[in-house]
Design a protein around this motif. Structure first.
Motif, PDB file in Angstrom:
ATOM      1  N   ASP A 128       0.817  -1.219   0.000  1.00 17.80           N
ATOM      2  CA  ASP A 128       0.000   0.000   0.000  1.00 17.80           C
ATOM      3  C   ASP A 128       0.854   1.273   0.000  1.00 17.80           C
ATOM      4  O   ASP A 128       0.365   2.356   0.317  1.00 17.80           O
ATOM      5  N   HIS A 129       2.117   1.162  -0.379  1.00 19.60           N
ATOM      6  CA  HIS A 129       3.003   2.325  -0.411  1.00 19.60           C
ATOM      7  C   HIS A 129       2.409   3.458  -1.247  1.00 19.60           C
ATOM      8  O   HIS A 129       2.487   4.626  -0.857  1.00 19.60           O
ATOM      9  N   HIS A 130       1.802   3.119  -2.369  1.00 20.98           N
ATOM     10  CA  HIS A 130       1.230   4.161  -3.231  1.00 20.98           C
ATOM     11  C   HIS A 130       0.150   4.965  -2.511  1.00 20.98           C
ATOM     12  O   HIS A 130      -0.006   6.156  -2.757  1.00 20.98           O
ATOM     13  N   VAL A 131      -0.563   4.338  -1.586  1.00 18.30           N
ATOM     14  CA  VAL A 131      -1.593   5.042  -0.815  1.00 18.30           C
ATOM     15  C   VAL A 131      -0.940   6.071   0.105  1.00 18.30           C
ATOM     16  O   VAL A 131      -1.414   7.203   0.232  1.00 18.30           O
ATOM     17  N   HIS A 132       0.177   5.706   0.704  1.00 18.08           N
ATOM     18  CA  HIS A 132       0.882   6.633   1.601  1.00 18.08           C
ATOM     19  C   HIS A 132       1.433   7.828   0.827  1.00 18.08           C
ATOM     20  O   HIS A 132       1.337   8.970   1.295  1.00 18.08           O
ATOM     21  N   VAL A 133       1.998   7.563  -0.338  1.00 14.06           N
ATOM     22  CA  VAL A 133       2.525   8.663  -1.157  1.00 14.06           C
ATOM     23  C   VAL A 133       1.366   9.531  -1.648  1.00 14.06           C
ATOM     24  O   VAL A 133       1.497  10.757  -1.715  1.00 14.06           O
ATOM     25  N   ALA A 134       0.237   8.931  -1.950  1.00 17.97           N
ATOM     26  CA  ALA A 134      -0.936   9.707  -2.357  1.00 17.97           C
ATOM     27  C   ALA A 134      -1.385  10.633  -1.225  1.00 17.97           C
ATOM     28  O   ALA A 134      -1.779  11.781  -1.468  1.00 17.97           O
ATOM     29  N   MET A 135      -1.308  10.159   0.007  1.00 18.95           N
ATOM     30  CA  MET A 135      -1.645  11.005   1.149  1.00 18.95           C
ATOM     31  C   MET A 135      -0.698  12.200   1.213  1.00 18.95           C
ATOM     32  O   MET A 135      -1.122  13.329   1.479  1.00 18.95           O
ATOM     33  N   TRP A 136       0.584  11.948   0.976  1.00 21.47           N
ATOM     34  CA  TRP A 136       1.589  13.020   0.952  1.00 21.47           C
ATOM     35  C   TRP A 136       1.255  14.023  -0.140  1.00 21.47           C
ATOM     36  O   TRP A 136       1.201  15.223   0.093  1.00 21.47           O
ATOM     37  N   VAL A 186       4.974  19.591   6.353  1.00 20.92           N
ATOM     38  CA  VAL A 186       4.851  19.206   4.953  1.00 20.92           C
ATOM     39  C   VAL A 186       4.749  20.485   4.115  1.00 20.92           C
ATOM     40  O   VAL A 186       3.966  21.377   4.455  1.00 20.92           O
ATOM     41  N   PRO A 187       5.542  20.602   3.045  1.00 22.52           N
ATOM     42  CA  PRO A 187       5.417  21.803   2.211  1.00 22.52           C
ATOM     43  C   PRO A 187       4.050  21.847   1.542  1.00 22.52           C
ATOM     44  O   PRO A 187       3.493  20.811   1.209  1.00 22.52           O
ATOM     45  N   ARG A 188       3.512  23.029   1.384  1.00 23.87           N
ATOM     46  CA  ARG A 188       2.241  23.206   0.668  1.00 23.87           C
ATOM     47  C   ARG A 188       2.594  23.893  -0.641  1.00 23.87           C
ATOM     48  O   ARG A 188       3.039  25.034  -0.645  1.00 23.87           O
ATOM     49  N   ASP A 190      -1.875  10.968   9.912  1.00 20.97           N
ATOM     50  CA  ASP A 190      -1.883   9.508   9.958  1.00 20.97           C
ATOM     51  C   ASP A 190      -0.522   8.849   9.793  1.00 20.97           C
ATOM     52  O   ASP A 190      -0.364   7.686  10.154  1.00 20.97           O
ATOM     53  N   ARG A 191       0.456   9.575   9.230  1.00 22.11           N
ATOM     54  CA  ARG A 191       1.730   8.933   8.882  1.00 22.11           C
ATOM     55  C   ARG A 191       2.951   9.597   9.535  1.00 22.11           C
ATOM     56  O   ARG A 191       4.072   9.205   9.261  1.00 22.11           O
ATOM     57  N   GLY A 192       2.753  10.604  10.369  1.00 25.04           N
ATOM     58  CA  GLY A 192       3.880  11.176  11.094  1.00 25.04           C
ATOM     59  C   GLY A 192       4.471  12.429  10.496  1.00 25.04           C
ATOM     60  O   GLY A 192       5.461  12.945  10.998  1.00 25.04           O
ATOM     61  N   GLY A 193       3.908  12.937   9.417  1.00 24.68           N
ATOM     62  CA  GLY A 193       4.324  14.226   8.880  1.00 24.68           C
ATOM     63  C   GLY A 193       5.683  14.246   8.207  1.00 24.68           C
ATOM     64  O   GLY A 193       6.232  13.224   7.809  1.00 24.68           O
ATOM     65  N   PHE A 194       6.200  15.449   8.100  1.00 26.12           N
ATOM     66  CA  PHE A 194       7.416  15.707   7.334  1.00 26.12           C
ATOM     67  C   PHE A 194       8.615  14.922   7.856  1.00 26.12           C
ATOM     68  O   PHE A 194       9.359  14.318   7.081  1.00 26.12           O
ATOM     69  N   LYS A 195       8.845  14.943   9.150  1.00 20.97           N
ATOM     70  CA  LYS A 195      10.014  14.257   9.716  1.00 20.97           C
ATOM     71  C   LYS A 195       9.977  12.759   9.400  1.00 20.97           C
ATOM     72  O   LYS A 195      11.011  12.141   9.159  1.00 20.97           O
ATOM     73  N   ASN A 196       8.796  12.161   9.396  1.00 24.68           N
ATOM     74  CA  ASN A 196       8.685  10.748   9.051  1.00 24.68           C
ATOM     75  C   ASN A 196       9.037  10.524   7.577  1.00 24.68           C
ATOM     76  O   ASN A 196       9.705   9.539   7.243  1.00 24.68           O
ATOM     77  N   MET A 197       8.600  11.419   6.709  1.00 22.85           N
ATOM     78  CA  MET A 197       8.931  11.285   5.290  1.00 22.85           C
ATOM     79  C   MET A 197      10.449  11.349   5.099  1.00 22.85           C
ATOM     80  O   MET A 197      11.019  10.565   4.338  1.00 22.85           O
ATOM     81  N   ILE A 198      11.089  12.254   5.790  1.00 26.71           N
ATOM     82  CA  ILE A 198      12.550  12.367   5.699  1.00 26.71           C
ATOM     83  C   ILE A 198      13.200  11.055   6.141  1.00 26.71           C
ATOM     84  O   ILE A 198      14.108  10.539   5.493  1.00 26.71           O
ATOM     85  N   ARG A 199      12.721  10.514   7.250  1.00 25.08           N
ATOM     86  CA  ARG A 199      13.271   9.243   7.760  1.00 25.08           C
ATOM     87  C   ARG A 199      13.147   8.126   6.731  1.00 25.08           C
ATOM     88  O   ARG A 199      14.026   7.280   6.625  1.00 25.08           O
ATOM     89  N   MET A 213      16.355  12.940  -3.031  1.00 21.21           N
ATOM     90  CA  MET A 213      17.696  12.464  -3.359  1.00 21.21           C
ATOM     91  C   MET A 213      18.715  13.036  -2.371  1.00 21.21           C
ATOM     92  O   MET A 213      19.545  12.301  -1.833  1.00 21.21           O
ATOM     93  N   ALA A 214      18.645  14.325  -2.113  1.00 19.27           N
ATOM     94  CA  ALA A 214      19.589  14.957  -1.189  1.00 19.27           C
ATOM     95  C   ALA A 214      19.462  14.364   0.220  1.00 19.27           C
ATOM     96  O   ALA A 214      20.464  14.073   0.876  1.00 19.27           O
ATOM     97  N   ASN A 215      18.230  14.176   0.674  1.00 19.56           N
ATOM     98  CA  ASN A 215      18.003  13.649   2.017  1.00 19.56           C
ATOM     99  C   ASN A 215      18.343  12.170   2.147  1.00 19.56           C
ATOM    100  O   ASN A 215      18.453  11.658   3.256  1.00 19.56           O
ATOM    101  N   SER A 216      18.514  11.486   1.022  1.00 20.17           N
ATOM    102  CA  SER A 216      18.817  10.053   1.049  1.00 20.17           C
ATOM    103  C   SER A 216      20.304   9.760   1.160  1.00 20.17           C
ATOM    104  O   SER A 216      20.695   8.609   1.363  1.00 20.17           O
ATOM    105  N   GLN A 217      21.126  10.780   1.022  1.00 25.48           N
ATOM    106  CA  GLN A 217      22.572  10.574   1.017  1.00 25.48           C
ATOM    107  C   GLN A 217      23.100  10.350   2.434  1.00 25.48           C
ATOM    108  O   GLN A 217      22.565  10.898   3.397  1.00 25.48           O
ATOM    109  N   PRO A 218      24.163   9.553   2.558  1.00 25.36           N
ATOM    110  CA  PRO A 218      24.699   9.248   3.892  1.00 25.36           C
ATOM    111  C   PRO A 218      25.118  10.476   4.689  1.00 25.36           C
ATOM    112  O   PRO A 218      25.026  10.474   5.919  1.00 25.36           O
TER     113      PRO A 218
END
Length: 143
Positions: free
Chosen positions: A34-42, A130-132, A56-65, A115-120
């Protein structure tokens, strides 16, 4: 854009492409069905809808994680954008220049941030919300 149903349809079509894509499939192979549902919520929240992802999913900080440590490469980001735009065409999202300009701007901006946030060596984000995304100018704090 067509509301919640259009966004969910877009993400369902898009992730069906991702599952078959040699470059992207390894990044997403362990995502829940159901990943697509979560991204749709975003996306809904970003584009001015209800704050479902925050509530429902923890907001911006959770997306970054979710992106930390994935080391998304430029080629993968570019393919992600390409498949997203193909999916938008396929489901016939509005094609007027104003909509497509704003939609494309977010897809480009968001994929570059992911991409930037995914780097080590990514530094923690200072953003908490969440940006609007606007339909004509970048929202405050996104640049």
């Amino acid at each position: 854009m067509g509301g919640r149903d259009a966004i969910r349809h877009l993400l369902q079509v898009f992730y069906a492409k991702v599952e078959k894509d040699d470059l992207l499939q390894p990044l997403f192979q362990h995502m829940p069905p159901d990943h697509h549902v979560h991204v749709a919520m975003w996306f809904e929240e970003v584009f001015g809808g209800e704050p479902l992802y925050t509530n429902d999913r923890g907001g911006f900080k959770n997306m970054i994680r979710k992106h930390r440590g994935r080391s998304i490469q430029a080629e993968q980001r570019e393919r992600w954008v390409s498949l997203m735009m193909q999916s938008a065409d396929e489901i016939e999202l509005p094609s007027d220049p104003e909509f497509r300009s704003a939609f494309t701007a977010y897809i480009e901006w968001g994929s570059r941030r992911a991409m930037a946030n995914s780097q080590p060596d990514a530094k923690p984000s200072k953003r908490d919300t969440v940006p609007r995304w606007g339909w004509g100018e970048a929202p405050p704090g996104t640049l």
